[in-house]
Design a protein around this motif. Sequence first.
Motif, PDB file in Angstrom:
ATOM      1  N   TYR A 268      49.198  36.807  39.722  1.00 28.20           N
ATOM      2  CA  TYR A 268      49.282  38.054  40.478  1.00 28.20           C
ATOM      3  C   TYR A 268      50.097  37.841  41.747  1.00 28.20           C
TER       4      TYR A 268
ATOM      5  N   THR B 250      52.317  39.916  45.261  1.00 25.07           N
ATOM      6  CA  THR B 250      52.633  41.087  46.078  1.00 25.07           C
ATOM      7  C   THR B 250      54.107  41.438  45.973  1.00 25.07           C
TER       8      THR B 250
ATOM      9  N   ASP C 100      57.685  41.430  43.346  1.00 26.66           N
ATOM     10  CA  ASP C 100      58.042  41.537  41.936  1.00 26.66           C
ATOM     11  C   ASP C 100      58.495  40.176  41.405  1.00 26.66           C
TER      12      ASP C 100
ATOM     13  N   LYS D 173      46.289  43.500  48.492  1.00 20.14           N
ATOM     14  CA  LYS D 173      45.939  43.348  47.089  1.00 20.14           C
ATOM     15  C   LYS D 173      47.210  43.204  46.251  1.00 20.14           C
TER      16      LYS D 173
ATOM     17  N   THR E 211      50.217  43.751  43.640  1.00 17.21           N
ATOM     18  CA  THR E 211      50.942  44.907  43.130  1.00 17.21           C
ATOM     19  C   THR E 211      51.669  44.594  41.826  1.00 17.21           C
TER      20      THR E 211
ATOM     21  N   LYS F 248      53.389  46.342  36.625  1.00 16.39           N
ATOM     22  CA  LYS F 248      53.377  46.883  37.990  1.00 16.39           C
ATOM     23  C   LYS F 248      52.188  47.816  38.110  1.00 16.39           C
ATOM     24  N   PHE F 249      51.279  47.492  39.015  1.00 17.87           N
ATOM     25  CA  PHE F 249      50.062  48.269  39.159  1.00 17.87           C
ATOM     26  C   PHE F 249      50.355  49.689  39.632  1.00 17.87           C
ATOM     27  N   LYS F 250      49.523  50.594  39.195  1.00 16.29           N
ATOM     28  CA  LYS F 250      49.564  51.941  39.756  1.00 16.29           C
ATOM     29  C   LYS F 250      48.964  51.870  41.150  1.00 16.29           C
ATOM     30  N   VAL F 251      49.784  52.151  42.135  1.00 18.54           N
ATOM     31  CA  VAL F 251      49.350  52.013  43.527  1.00 18.54           C
ATOM     32  C   VAL F 251      49.326  53.386  44.175  1.00 18.54           C
TER      33      VAL F 251
ATOM     34  N   SER G  49      49.481  54.902  47.418  1.00 17.49           N
ATOM     35  CA  SER G  49      49.756  54.639  48.826  1.00 17.49           C
ATOM     36  C   SER G  49      49.542  55.878  49.668  1.00 17.49           C
TER      37      SER G  49
ATOM     38  N   TYR H 177      56.675  45.728  50.224  1.00 18.92           N
ATOM     39  CA  TYR H 177      56.087  46.735  51.094  1.00 18.92           C
ATOM     40  C   TYR H 177      55.847  46.223  52.504  1.00 18.92           C
TER      41      TYR H 177
ATOM     42  N   SER I 196      52.172  53.111  37.259  1.00 16.66           N
ATOM     43  CA  SER I 196      52.239  51.768  36.694  1.00 16.66           C
ATOM     44  C   SER I 196      53.408  51.651  35.725  1.00 16.66           C
TER      45      SER I 196
END
Length: 531
Positions: free
Chosen positions: A122, A124, A126, A160, A162, A192-195, A197, A467, A521
Amino acid sequence: MIRIASLSTAWRDRARNGETADRGVAMLTAIFFMVIVAGLSVVLLSVTLSQQAPTNTAQKSTKTIYSAQAGLQAALGVIRTANGVRNTAGEVLGAVEKLPCTMGGTVEGAGTGTSYQVDLNYFTLDPSGRDATWRAANKMSCTNGSGVVPRANGTGVLVKPTFAYIRAVGVGVTLRGQAASVGNRTLSAVYKFKVNSSNMAGGFMFANNGAYCLHAVSETAGSEIQYKPAGSCTDTDKELWTYSTDYRLKLSHTARNGSLGLCITGPAVDGQATQNALLQPCKATNDPDRWNQLWSWTNSWEGQQKNIGNGPSNYCLTSGEGPNFSTGRAQVAIGCSGTFNATPEVGAGAAGKLTNEIVSYKEFGRCLDVTNGDIDYSFMIVYPCKQDATGTGTNLYWNHKWYYTEPPGGQDRLAGQQITVNYGDATPANNYCFQAAARGAVPDTVFARCTGNANQNWTRVSYTGDYDTSYLFVDFLGRCLTADSANPFVPYGYPFSKVRTAACNGSLEQKWNAPALVVESEFGSFREVSE
């Protein structure tokens, strides 16, 4: 007679000898043919035996590539069902403590066929296109049963993951005479997580200097809105409000999953006298009759004229007569009395670059402000974003309109620019420039006449792909613009963060005009790998 008999015997003997010779040639021919057939059989057997191993390997390889694909899909299923609690808007949030680190399974049944082994890392950032060395250095700590450990970004904020890098190995039965790994195949993919924001989960609307909050009597059309002592404001379904980009004040719990929700609504007929504010179904954003659901924050919540383009009306949300907070109801009236202070979580409405406002992401709903409208003030603050429900911005105060330029397409930053305000909405010649403090000085920000000095130069950073390093304003010394809540300005009993510069640290206090969007995602970057 004797001569004739001898001649006959000679011919008979010669015939017999020829027959014997023919028989010998046939035998030799048969033997030669048998040798040739035997040789061909040996060759064919050799060819057949030599192709058996590649054929078995190819069969195993076909099975294991499908097994690896099954492993990717199994891991994706576990990631997407690692659910935690619901937020105040009713959305199910992911739980990092439930994320898998390794997993495995069989495809054809235990012990009878192929299986898969999956490793998950995992990040943060890509990991697409990154090598194993980079992944090893940047992956987050993960333990089966405990999940992923959020990573501190240096400011006490835990970040967390991403992205997930998923590596699945399809494993087949070991072939005779070959290493166990022969025929196994490995696939990798990036999830890619559904984030979410968004800062639009909702916040409280306080009255009477924070002593009471607004509480919907019910979550139904026609409901009145009453006051509750702040200490007992715990029914978030009825007490959290959202100020949306369409200038409505919505009961947050009713405005989710695509629903327009219930809106605080003013008089049904223009010109009516003071009356209770009601919750009514929010009208469509292009409905001309939505005028009584539009509210502009101009230090009071002002309603809109029936002809929306004509700007604010004389109607305001009011605390009611008395006001009797213990039994009263929130009202709309001609003229404004009482105040309603929204927490930053209520939202920024339509404020942003299009309205020439700069919204704090940490204190969503507050914008950069020239303190007290005094261009010579010794520090700047973030203050509730002013609004203009006409959508033109002409009704915004000058001290909230800050002008800068976003980076052009294909670039993530634009350096050497000034951030200006047009003092008193006069002429551009009356522009003042935003100015950072000198090295070693108190890091407050001020406005001064534009001189072109280095301390009036700023770099705007948009989305960089990371980010933590995105949506910043960086000064001439490499410091980031920061909403400093630890040293607030408290003019009316409510604290407002000062605007300062500080070492860049990726915190939300340093993000400005960051989009309040849900990032969907994605599952991609599929590759067959050998490492």
